[in-house]
Scaffold this motif. Structure first.
Motif, PDB file in Angstrom:
ATOM      1  N   GLY A 135      -4.198   0.795   4.670  1.00 28.74           N
ATOM      2  CA  GLY A 135      -2.909   1.203   4.237  1.00 28.74           C
ATOM      3  C   GLY A 135      -3.655   3.239   5.082  1.00 28.74           C
ATOM      4  O   GLY A 135      -4.217   2.556   5.859  1.00 28.74           O
ATOM      5  N   HIS A 136      -3.073   3.337   4.196  1.00 23.58           N
ATOM      6  CA  HIS A 136      -3.500   4.703   4.746  1.00 23.58           C
ATOM      7  C   HIS A 136      -2.682   6.045   5.900  1.00 23.58           C
ATOM      8  O   HIS A 136      -1.762   7.330   5.813  1.00 23.58           O
ATOM      9  CB  HIS A 136      -5.118   5.220   4.927  1.00 23.58           C
ATOM     10  CG  HIS A 136      -5.290   6.357   4.795  1.00 23.58           C
ATOM     11  ND1 HIS A 136      -5.323   7.518   4.222  1.00 23.58           N
ATOM     12  CD2 HIS A 136      -5.728   7.200   6.563  1.00 23.58           C
ATOM     13  CE1 HIS A 136      -5.691   8.609   5.251  1.00 23.58           C
ATOM     14  NE2 HIS A 136      -6.225   8.311   5.869  1.00 23.58           N
ATOM     15  N   THR A 137      -2.558   4.656   6.928  1.00 20.13           N
ATOM     16  CA  THR A 137      -1.618   5.520   7.781  1.00 20.13           C
ATOM     17  C   THR A 137      -0.107   5.680   8.201  1.00 20.13           C
ATOM     18  O   THR A 137       0.745   6.456   8.609  1.00 20.13           O
ATOM     19  CB  THR A 137      -1.641   5.246   9.189  1.00 20.13           C
ATOM     20  OG1 THR A 137      -0.899   3.730   8.950  1.00 20.13           O
ATOM     21  CG2 THR A 137      -2.993   4.586   9.850  1.00 20.13           C
ATOM     22  N   HIS A 138       0.314   4.995   7.809  1.00 25.67           N
ATOM     23  CA  HIS A 138       1.923   4.822   6.893  1.00 25.67           C
ATOM     24  C   HIS A 138       3.116   4.520   8.136  1.00 25.67           C
ATOM     25  O   HIS A 138       3.493   4.499   8.696  1.00 25.67           O
ATOM     26  CB  HIS A 138       2.570   6.260   7.045  1.00 25.67           C
ATOM     27  CG  HIS A 138       2.578   6.782   5.166  1.00 25.67           C
ATOM     28  ND1 HIS A 138       2.369   7.572   5.051  1.00 25.67           N
ATOM     29  CD2 HIS A 138       0.881   6.323   4.542  1.00 25.67           C
ATOM     30  CE1 HIS A 138       1.472   7.954   3.409  1.00 25.67           C
ATOM     31  NE2 HIS A 138       0.996   6.974   3.770  1.00 25.67           N
ATOM     32  N   GLY A 139       2.030   4.235   9.178  1.00 26.81           N
ATOM     33  CA  GLY A 139       2.200   3.375  10.471  1.00 26.81           C
ATOM     34  C   GLY A 139       2.528   4.667  11.192  1.00 26.81           C
ATOM     35  O   GLY A 139       2.855   4.642  12.558  1.00 26.81           O
ATOM     36  N   GLY A 162      -3.925   0.995  -2.221  1.00 26.55           N
ATOM     37  CA  GLY A 162      -4.663   2.826  -2.402  1.00 26.55           C
ATOM     38  C   GLY A 162      -3.076   3.587  -1.978  1.00 26.55           C
ATOM     39  O   GLY A 162      -1.721   2.907  -2.180  1.00 26.55           O
ATOM     40  N   ASP A 163      -3.435   5.096  -2.627  1.00 30.29           N
ATOM     41  CA  ASP A 163      -1.910   5.764  -2.639  1.00 30.29           C
ATOM     42  C   ASP A 163      -1.228   5.546  -3.756  1.00 30.29           C
ATOM     43  O   ASP A 163       0.159   5.412  -3.291  1.00 30.29           O
ATOM     44  CB  ASP A 163      -1.665   6.071  -1.250  1.00 30.29           C
ATOM     45  CG  ASP A 163      -2.592   7.371  -0.610  1.00 30.29           C
ATOM     46  OD1 ASP A 163      -3.647   7.951  -1.412  1.00 30.29           O
ATOM     47  OD2 ASP A 163      -2.414   7.088  -0.109  1.00 30.29           O
ATOM     48  N   PHE A 164      -1.119   5.170  -4.441  1.00 31.14           N
ATOM     49  CA  PHE A 164      -0.154   4.935  -5.538  1.00 31.14           C
ATOM     50  C   PHE A 164       0.643   6.221  -5.860  1.00 31.14           C
ATOM     51  O   PHE A 164       2.085   6.173  -6.180  1.00 31.14           O
ATOM     52  CB  PHE A 164      -0.710   4.129  -7.203  1.00 31.14           C
ATOM     53  CG  PHE A 164      -1.549   3.103  -6.655  1.00 31.14           C
ATOM     54  CD1 PHE A 164      -0.554   1.689  -7.228  1.00 31.14           C
ATOM     55  CD2 PHE A 164      -2.414   3.212  -6.735  1.00 31.14           C
ATOM     56  CE1 PHE A 164      -1.261   0.750  -6.788  1.00 31.14           C
ATOM     57  CE2 PHE A 164      -3.380   2.488  -6.220  1.00 31.14           C
ATOM     58  CZ  PHE A 164      -2.949   0.692  -6.069  1.00 31.14           C
ATOM     59  N   SER A 187       0.399  -1.117  -0.037  1.00 32.74           N
ATOM     60  CA  SER A 187      -0.589  -0.248   0.075  1.00 32.74           C
ATOM     61  C   SER A 187       1.025   1.145   0.170  1.00 32.74           C
ATOM     62  O   SER A 187       1.814   0.999   0.635  1.00 32.74           O
ATOM     63  CB  SER A 187      -0.613   0.287   1.349  1.00 32.74           C
ATOM     64  OG  SER A 187      -1.911   0.691   0.813  1.00 32.74           O
ATOM     65  N   ASP A 188       0.169   2.342   0.021  1.00 36.39           N
ATOM     66  CA  ASP A 188       1.273   3.565  -0.192  1.00 36.39           C
ATOM     67  C   ASP A 188       2.279   3.585  -0.385  1.00 36.39           C
ATOM     68  O   ASP A 188       3.161   4.211   0.181  1.00 36.39           O
ATOM     69  CB  ASP A 188       0.835   3.887   1.141  1.00 36.39           C
ATOM     70  CG  ASP A 188      -0.256   4.010   1.655  1.00 36.39           C
ATOM     71  OD1 ASP A 188      -1.040   5.555   1.885  1.00 36.39           O
ATOM     72  OD2 ASP A 188      -0.947   3.242   2.287  1.00 36.39           O
ATOM     73  N   PHE A 189       2.301   3.641  -2.384  1.00 37.97           N
ATOM     74  CA  PHE A 189       3.312   3.572  -2.696  1.00 37.97           C
ATOM     75  C   PHE A 189       3.847   5.556  -3.079  1.00 37.97           C
ATOM     76  O   PHE A 189       5.376   5.432  -2.752  1.00 37.97           O
ATOM     77  CB  PHE A 189       3.942   3.395  -3.799  1.00 37.97           C
ATOM     78  CG  PHE A 189       2.408   2.009  -4.468  1.00 37.97           C
ATOM     79  CD1 PHE A 189       3.842   1.071  -4.094  1.00 37.97           C
ATOM     80  CD2 PHE A 189       1.613   1.243  -4.353  1.00 37.97           C
ATOM     81  CE1 PHE A 189       3.435  -0.931  -4.074  1.00 37.97           C
ATOM     82  CE2 PHE A 189       1.299   0.397  -4.452  1.00 37.97           C
ATOM     83  CZ  PHE A 189       1.879  -0.776  -4.078  1.00 37.97           C
ATOM     84  N   HIS A 190       2.629   6.020  -3.185  1.00 33.67           N
ATOM     85  CA  HIS A 190       3.439   7.451  -3.109  1.00 33.67           C
ATOM     86  C   HIS A 190       4.933   8.053  -3.625  1.00 33.67           C
ATOM     87  O   HIS A 190       5.398   8.938  -4.044  1.00 33.67           O
ATOM     88  CB  HIS A 190       3.930   8.216  -2.103  1.00 33.67           C
ATOM     89  CG  HIS A 190       2.177   7.670  -0.794  1.00 33.67           C
ATOM     90  ND1 HIS A 190       2.025   9.325  -1.380  1.00 33.67           N
ATOM     91  CD2 HIS A 190       2.022   7.636  -0.103  1.00 33.67           C
ATOM     92  CE1 HIS A 190       0.486   8.847   0.030  1.00 33.67           C
ATOM     93  NE2 HIS A 190       1.264   7.991   0.333  1.00 33.67           N
ATOM     94  N   ARG A 191       4.417   7.154  -5.212  1.00 31.52           N
ATOM     95  CA  ARG A 191       4.794   7.568  -6.037  1.00 31.52           C
ATOM     96  C   ARG A 191       5.369   8.737  -6.297  1.00 31.52           C
ATOM     97  O   ARG A 191       4.338   9.886  -6.600  1.00 31.52           O
ATOM     98  CB  ARG A 191       4.778   6.987  -7.689  1.00 31.52           C
ATOM     99  CG  ARG A 191       5.706   7.298  -8.415  1.00 31.52           C
ATOM    100  CD  ARG A 191       7.157   6.524  -8.599  1.00 31.52           C
ATOM    101  NE  ARG A 191       7.758   6.890 -10.062  1.00 31.52           N
ATOM    102  CZ  ARG A 191       8.775   8.268  -9.898  1.00 31.52           C
ATOM    103  NH1 ARG A 191       9.528   8.963  -8.013  1.00 31.52           N
ATOM    104  NH2 ARG A 191       9.458   8.875 -11.149  1.00 31.52           N
ATOM    105  N   CYS A 232      -9.958  -1.561   1.577  1.00 29.48           N
ATOM    106  CA  CYS A 232     -10.487  -0.481   2.025  1.00 29.48           C
ATOM    107  C   CYS A 232      -9.082   0.879   2.879  1.00 29.48           C
ATOM    108  O   CYS A 232      -8.516   0.056   3.453  1.00 29.48           O
ATOM    109  CB  CYS A 232     -11.790   0.062   2.997  1.00 29.48           C
ATOM    110  SG  CYS A 232     -12.223   1.423   3.705  1.00 29.48           S
ATOM    111  N   HIS A 233      -8.626   1.270   1.699  1.00 26.02           N
ATOM    112  CA  HIS A 233      -7.615   2.205   1.850  1.00 26.02           C
ATOM    113  C   HIS A 233      -7.513   2.823   3.460  1.00 26.02           C
ATOM    114  O   HIS A 233      -6.280   2.643   4.061  1.00 26.02           O
ATOM    115  CB  HIS A 233      -7.369   3.620   1.108  1.00 26.02           C
ATOM    116  CG  HIS A 233      -6.145   4.650   1.311  1.00 26.02           C
ATOM    117  ND1 HIS A 233      -5.119   4.237   1.271  1.00 26.02           N
ATOM    118  CD2 HIS A 233      -5.778   5.454   1.973  1.00 26.02           C
ATOM    119  CE1 HIS A 233      -4.356   4.638   1.527  1.00 26.02           C
ATOM    120  NE2 HIS A 233      -4.870   6.261   1.480  1.00 26.02           N
ATOM    121  N   ASN A 234      -8.578   3.182   3.823  1.00 29.90           N
ATOM    122  CA  ASN A 234      -8.588   3.788   5.411  1.00 29.90           C
ATOM    123  C   ASN A 234      -8.566   3.207   6.226  1.00 29.90           C
ATOM    124  O   ASN A 234     -10.077   2.342   5.993  1.00 29.90           O
ATOM    125  CB  ASN A 234      -9.380   5.212   5.343  1.00 29.90           C
ATOM    126  CG  ASN A 234      -9.028   6.020   6.004  1.00 29.90           C
ATOM    127  OD1 ASN A 234      -9.103   5.496   7.608  1.00 29.90           O
ATOM    128  ND2 ASN A 234      -9.869   7.570   5.731  1.00 29.90           N
TER     129      ASN A 234
HETATM  130 FE   LIG Z   1      -0.388   6.772   1.964  1.00 32.19          FE
END
Ligand SMILES: [Fe+2]
Length: 282
Positions: A210-214, A90-92, A58-62, A190-192
């Motif tokens: 994902g979403h939180t990035h921890g 999500g969050d590609f 999740s959360d690649f954030h390219r 679900c992303h969130n």
């Molecule tokens: Fe994210």
């Protein structure tokens, strides 16, 4: 006999430690991948699905802060995990939807018996989710938009539900739930992770988010610093269970600004499904 250090020397040491920690958090930890190898118990899991391995990223954030090389390393790790099913929550991209093409190219295909499925994140919506969906389709990834798909292994069924991001106007968990059967195991993408309480009320078996990035920065005694959720702070990362419903929240692959991770490395997750011993098996 002890000696006090001077105020000036103390400030010098403190500034040095802060700079050192900052450099570590920017240059080293964001590259130090962790593999989360988790087990989840699912009621009524058909025997053919015992030990099914779901690889979750999740959360690649390219974008400006996350390179193709970094996403490529996540793909390389995922390919070592012998996936039966691959899910991307999500969050590609960050900032520009066109980054989705290089994100998916860098990730590469992750072989699995049951395919790769994805949902959109808030950053995909904030750019242009149509472009992100197009890049996913070109890469052979099935996008679930408030929908459900019944996948089978040796005639044994598993429902995979996927919803639009909770912060988007399109989000509808009810649509995805009504599209699925209710007497067979159900996994929700679900992303969130804020969806967890509602997913639990619907009696779903597993939520992958994902979403939180921890939290990106986790300080001892304080915990995650940057946490964009309303739910229980324990949902920042890891695997949790309430009633029959489990959730795994991955810390994700990339970062958002500030592009720093401290005590919170990026993650590739593998969730192995097991039956609940005291529950009748379908
Ligand atoms: Fe994210």
């Amino acid at each position: 006999m002890g000696r006090f250090i001077s105020r000036r020397r103390f400030l010098t040491y403190a500034a040095g430690a802060a700079v050192g920690t900052g450099l570590y958090g920017v240059a080293w930890e964001p590259r130090r991948f962790h593999i989360a190898d988790e087990s989840v118990v699912i009621r009524g899991l058909p025997q053919a699905l015992y030990g099914l391995k779901v690889v979750h990223l999740s959360d690649f954030h390219r974008g400006h802060w996350v390179s193709e090389d970094h996403i490529g390393r996540a793909g390389d790790l995922a390919r070592t995990l012998d996936a039966d099913l691959v899910v991307l929550t999500g969050d590609f991209v960050t900032g520009r939807a066109s980054y989705a093409w290089s994100c998916l190219d860098a990730l590469g295909s992750i072989p699995s018996r049951l395919g790769t499925f994805a949902v959109m994140g808030n950053h995909d919506w904030w750019t242009d989710s149509t472009v992100v969906r197009r890049a996913l389709a070109r890469a052979g990834v099935h996008v679930l938009s408030n929908a459900a798909v019944r996948i089978t292994l040796d005639d044994s069924p598993l429902w995979l539900l996927g919803v639009e991001d909770m912060w988007s106007p399109a989000f509808s968990l009810a649509k995805a739930v009504y599209a699925a059967g209710s007497n067979e195991p159900r996994i929700l993408l679900c992303h969130n992770p804020d969806v967890f309480a509602t997913a639990s009320a619907w009696g779903l078996d597993l939520v992958l988010s994902g979403h939180t990035h921890g939290g990106q920065v986790c300080l001892p005694g304080i915990g995650p610093l940057l946490l964009p959720i309303r739910a229980d702070r324990r949902l920042a990362s890891g695997t949790h269970r309430v009633g029959r419903t489990s959730i795994h929240v991955t810390r994700g692959v990339g970062v958002v600004a500030p592009p720093v991770r401290i005590n919170c490395p990026p993650e590739v997750s593998r969730i192995t499904l097991h039956p609940e011993a005291d529950y009748p098996v379908a």
